[in-house]
Design a protein around this motif. Structure first.
Motif, mmCIF file in Angstrom:
data_model
loop_
_atom_site.group_PDB
_atom_site.id
_atom_site.type_symbol
_atom_site.label_atom_id
_atom_site.label_comp_id
_atom_site.label_asym_id
_atom_site.label_seq_id
_atom_site.Cartn_x
_atom_site.Cartn_y
_atom_site.Cartn_z
ATOM 1 N N ARG A 152 0.841 -1.200 0.000
ATOM 2 C CA ARG A 152 0.000 0.000 0.000
ATOM 3 C C ARG A 152 0.873 1.246 0.000
ATOM 4 N NH1 ARG A 152 -4.678 -2.099 1.399
ATOM 5 N NH2 ARG A 152 -6.014 -0.318 1.556
ATOM 6 N N ALA A 153 0.273 2.327 -0.390
ATOM 7 C CA ALA A 153 0.889 3.643 -0.247
ATOM 8 C C ALA A 153 -0.244 4.639 -0.037
ATOM 9 C CB ALA A 153 1.701 4.015 -1.476
ATOM 10 N N THR A 154 0.014 5.638 0.786
ATOM 11 C CA THR A 154 -1.000 6.657 1.036
ATOM 12 C C THR A 154 -0.384 8.043 0.882
ATOM 13 O OG1 THR A 154 -0.530 6.679 3.403
ATOM 14 C CG2 THR A 154 -2.299 5.228 2.663
ATOM 15 N N ASN A 155 -1.246 9.011 0.662
ATOM 16 C CA ASN A 155 -0.832 10.401 0.559
ATOM 17 C C ASN A 155 -1.856 11.251 1.295
ATOM 18 O OD1 ASN A 155 -0.117 12.990 -0.091
ATOM 19 N ND2 ASN A 155 0.044 12.631 -2.276
ATOM 20 N N ARG A 156 -1.531 11.602 2.505
ATOM 21 C CA ARG A 156 -2.462 12.394 3.322
ATOM 22 C C ARG A 156 -2.623 13.815 2.794
ATOM 23 N NH1 ARG A 156 0.138 9.076 7.167
ATOM 24 N NH2 ARG A 156 -1.349 7.598 8.022
ATOM 25 N N MET A 157 -1.683 14.278 1.987
ATOM 26 C CA MET A 157 -1.785 15.626 1.423
ATOM 27 C C MET A 157 -2.968 15.744 0.462
ATOM 28 S SD MET A 157 0.441 17.475 2.865
ATOM 29 C CE MET A 157 0.450 18.921 1.830
ATOM 30 N N GLN A 158 -3.439 14.638 -0.088
ATOM 31 C CA GLN A 158 -4.584 14.671 -0.999
ATOM 32 C C GLN A 158 -5.867 15.081 -0.284
ATOM 33 O OE1 GLN A 158 -3.446 14.949 -4.024
ATOM 34 N NE2 GLN A 158 -4.616 13.306 -4.914
ATOM 35 N N TRP A 159 -5.873 15.002 1.045
ATOM 36 C CA TRP A 159 -7.058 15.419 1.780
ATOM 37 C C TRP A 159 -7.273 16.929 1.683
ATOM 38 C CZ3 TRP A 159 -10.675 12.150 3.038
ATOM 39 C CH2 TRP A 159 -10.351 10.823 3.238
ATOM 40 N N LEU A 160 -6.209 17.704 1.473
ATOM 41 C CA LEU A 160 -6.362 19.167 1.371
ATOM 42 C C LEU A 160 -7.218 19.571 0.163
ATOM 43 C CD1 LEU A 160 -2.814 20.353 2.445
ATOM 44 C CD2 LEU A 160 -4.927 20.386 3.778
ATOM 45 N N PRO A 161 -6.932 19.067 -1.052
ATOM 46 C CA PRO A 161 -7.831 19.409 -2.157
ATOM 47 C C PRO A 161 -9.237 18.839 -1.965
ATOM 48 C CG PRO A 161 -5.786 18.475 -3.003
ATOM 49 C CD PRO A 161 -5.746 18.366 -1.527
ATOM 50 N N ALA A 162 -9.339 17.705 -1.269
ATOM 51 C CA ALA A 162 -10.663 17.125 -1.008
ATOM 52 C C ALA A 162 -11.488 18.073 -0.133
ATOM 53 C CB ALA A 162 -10.527 15.762 -0.353
ATOM 54 N N VAL A 163 -10.843 18.704 0.850
ATOM 55 C CA VAL A 163 -11.537 19.683 1.691
ATOM 56 C C VAL A 163 -11.982 20.871 0.841
ATOM 57 C CG1 VAL A 163 -11.193 21.331 3.584
ATOM 58 C CG2 VAL A 163 -10.416 18.976 3.830
ATOM 59 N N GLY A 164 -11.146 21.286 -0.109
ATOM 60 C CA GLY A 164 -11.537 22.355 -1.035
ATOM 61 C C GLY A 164 -12.748 21.953 -1.866
ATOM 62 N N GLY A 165 -12.803 20.691 -2.284
ATOM 63 C CA GLY A 165 -13.962 20.204 -3.035
ATOM 64 C C GLY A 165 -15.227 20.223 -2.196
ATOM 65 N N VAL A 166 -15.112 19.844 -0.928
ATOM 66 C CA VAL A 166 -16.266 19.884 -0.021
ATOM 67 C C VAL A 166 -16.728 21.321 0.170
ATOM 68 C CG1 VAL A 166 -16.984 19.493 2.377
ATOM 69 C CG2 VAL A 166 -15.729 17.723 1.151
ATOM 70 N N ALA A 167 -15.777 22.248 0.302
ATOM 71 C CA ALA A 167 -16.128 23.663 0.473
ATOM 72 C C ALA A 167 -16.867 24.190 -0.753
ATOM 73 C CB ALA A 167 -14.874 24.485 0.741
ATOM 74 N N CYS A 168 -16.406 23.816 -1.926
ATOM 75 C CA CYS A 168 -17.058 24.265 -3.163
ATOM 76 C C CYS A 168 -18.466 23.666 -3.271
ATOM 77 C CB CYS A 168 -16.193 23.868 -4.351
ATOM 78 S SG CYS A 168 -16.511 24.814 -5.831
ATOM 79 N N LEU A 169 -18.591 22.407 -2.910
ATOM 80 C CA LEU A 169 -19.893 21.736 -2.911
ATOM 81 C C LEU A 169 -20.839 22.410 -1.920
ATOM 82 C CD1 LEU A 169 -21.462 19.272 -4.013
ATOM 83 C CD2 LEU A 169 -20.481 17.941 -2.153
ATOM 84 N N ALA A 170 -20.327 22.727 -0.722
ATOM 85 C CA ALA A 170 -21.144 23.406 0.289
ATOM 86 C C ALA A 170 -21.572 24.789 -0.191
ATOM 87 C CB ALA A 170 -20.367 23.502 1.595
ATOM 88 N N LEU A 171 -20.677 25.493 -0.873
ATOM 89 C CA LEU A 171 -21.025 26.815 -1.407
ATOM 90 C C LEU A 171 -22.161 26.696 -2.419
ATOM 91 C CD1 LEU A 171 -20.537 29.854 -1.720
ATOM 92 C CD2 LEU A 171 -18.793 29.294 -3.427
ATOM 93 N N GLY A 172 -22.099 25.714 -3.287
ATOM 94 C CA GLY A 172 -23.171 25.515 -4.267
ATOM 95 C C GLY A 172 -24.507 25.222 -3.605
ATOM 96 N N ILE A 173 -24.479 24.406 -2.566
ATOM 97 C CA ILE A 173 -25.722 24.086 -1.849
ATOM 98 C C ILE A 173 -26.235 25.330 -1.115
ATOM 99 C CG2 ILE A 173 -26.669 22.719 0.058
ATOM 100 C CD1 ILE A 173 -24.733 20.461 -0.871
ATOM 101 N N ARG A 174 -25.326 26.065 -0.513
ATOM 102 C CA ARG A 174 -25.726 27.293 0.197
ATOM 103 C C ARG A 174 -26.336 28.298 -0.774
ATOM 104 N NH1 ARG A 174 -25.883 31.341 3.257
ATOM 105 N NH2 ARG A 174 -24.550 32.525 4.552
ATOM 106 N N LEU A 175 -25.731 28.464 -1.944
ATOM 107 C CA LEU A 175 -26.297 29.373 -2.953
ATOM 108 C C LEU A 175 -27.703 28.934 -3.348
ATOM 109 C CD1 LEU A 175 -23.301 30.016 -5.381
ATOM 110 C CD2 LEU A 175 -24.469 31.704 -3.963
ATOM 111 N N ALA A 176 -27.907 27.642 -3.493
ATOM 112 C CA ALA A 176 -29.223 27.139 -3.907
ATOM 113 C C ALA A 176 -30.278 27.363 -2.837
ATOM 114 C CB ALA A 176 -29.120 25.652 -4.230
#
Length: 188
Positions: A21-45
């Motif tokens: 196996r190999a993991t990259n915990r740094m990939q969680w940072l862009p994932a948090v950005g994706g959640v923020a963008c998704l939340a913004l879209g829902i909030r706008l709606a």
């Protein structure tokens, strides 16, 4: 890294199954950005006044939700990679749900090599990569990697912890699967 048999050496037997196996915990940072963008879209709606103009607001909502989902799932797919080698094939599964997935039959493999220093920069970033001069790769982090040389001339690289023991396992399985070479001239 788990092995279900003793660690293979240069002369030792290959294990029936090798996993890494190999993991990259740094990939969680862009994932948090994706959640923020998704939340913004829902909030706008939900919160915005739809009376001021439906087309611009609808495009903003759809854009934020789409970008959020793409970033979220695109990054989570490459947070980790799992490699499994048995006497039939090497299988590579990405992310928590195992997609994308690649299965390479050992009958297509002509060689395996250890690369101590694979970097995302060499491949153009993290993820599932293809470069005409290098082949195909699954890159989730920098570090050691397992490089397969395939019978059709292509190369497949994957970053995985303890890649060197994976290379030994594959080489052992390839030796075991190879037909015995003739020992001398054939007599008629």
């Amino acid at each position: 890294m788990r092995q279900h048999a003793p660690r293979p050496g240069p002369e030792g037997p290959a294990p029936p199954v090798w996993t890494g196996r190999a993991t990259n915990r740094m990939q969680w940072l862009p994932a948090v950005g994706g959640v923020a963008c998704l939340a913004l879209g829902i909030r706008l709606a939900v919160v915005s006044s739809w009376a001021s103009g439906i087309a611009p607001l609808l495009m903003a909502v759809i854009g934020c939700v789409a970008v959020g989902l793409l970033v979220l799932f695109g990054t989570l797919a490459f947070v980790q990679v799992a490699v499994r080698v048995d006497d039939h094939a090497m299988e590579v599964r990405c992310g928590h749900i195992g997609v994308p997935r690649r299965r390479i039959p050992l009958s297509h493999v002509v060689g395996a090599e250890f690369d101590p220093s694979v970097t995302p920069r060499q491949w153009g970033g993290w993820g599932y990569r293809w470069r005409p001069e290098k082949g195909t790769a699954v890159i989730v982090r920098r570090g050691e990697g397992l490089v397969l040389r395939l019978g059709d001339g292509r190369i497949f690289t994957v970053t995985v912890d303890d890649a060197e023991s994976g290379v030994h396992a594959i080489r052992g399985l390839l030796r075991r699967a190879a037909p015995p070479a003739p020992t001398g001239p054939a007599s008629v």
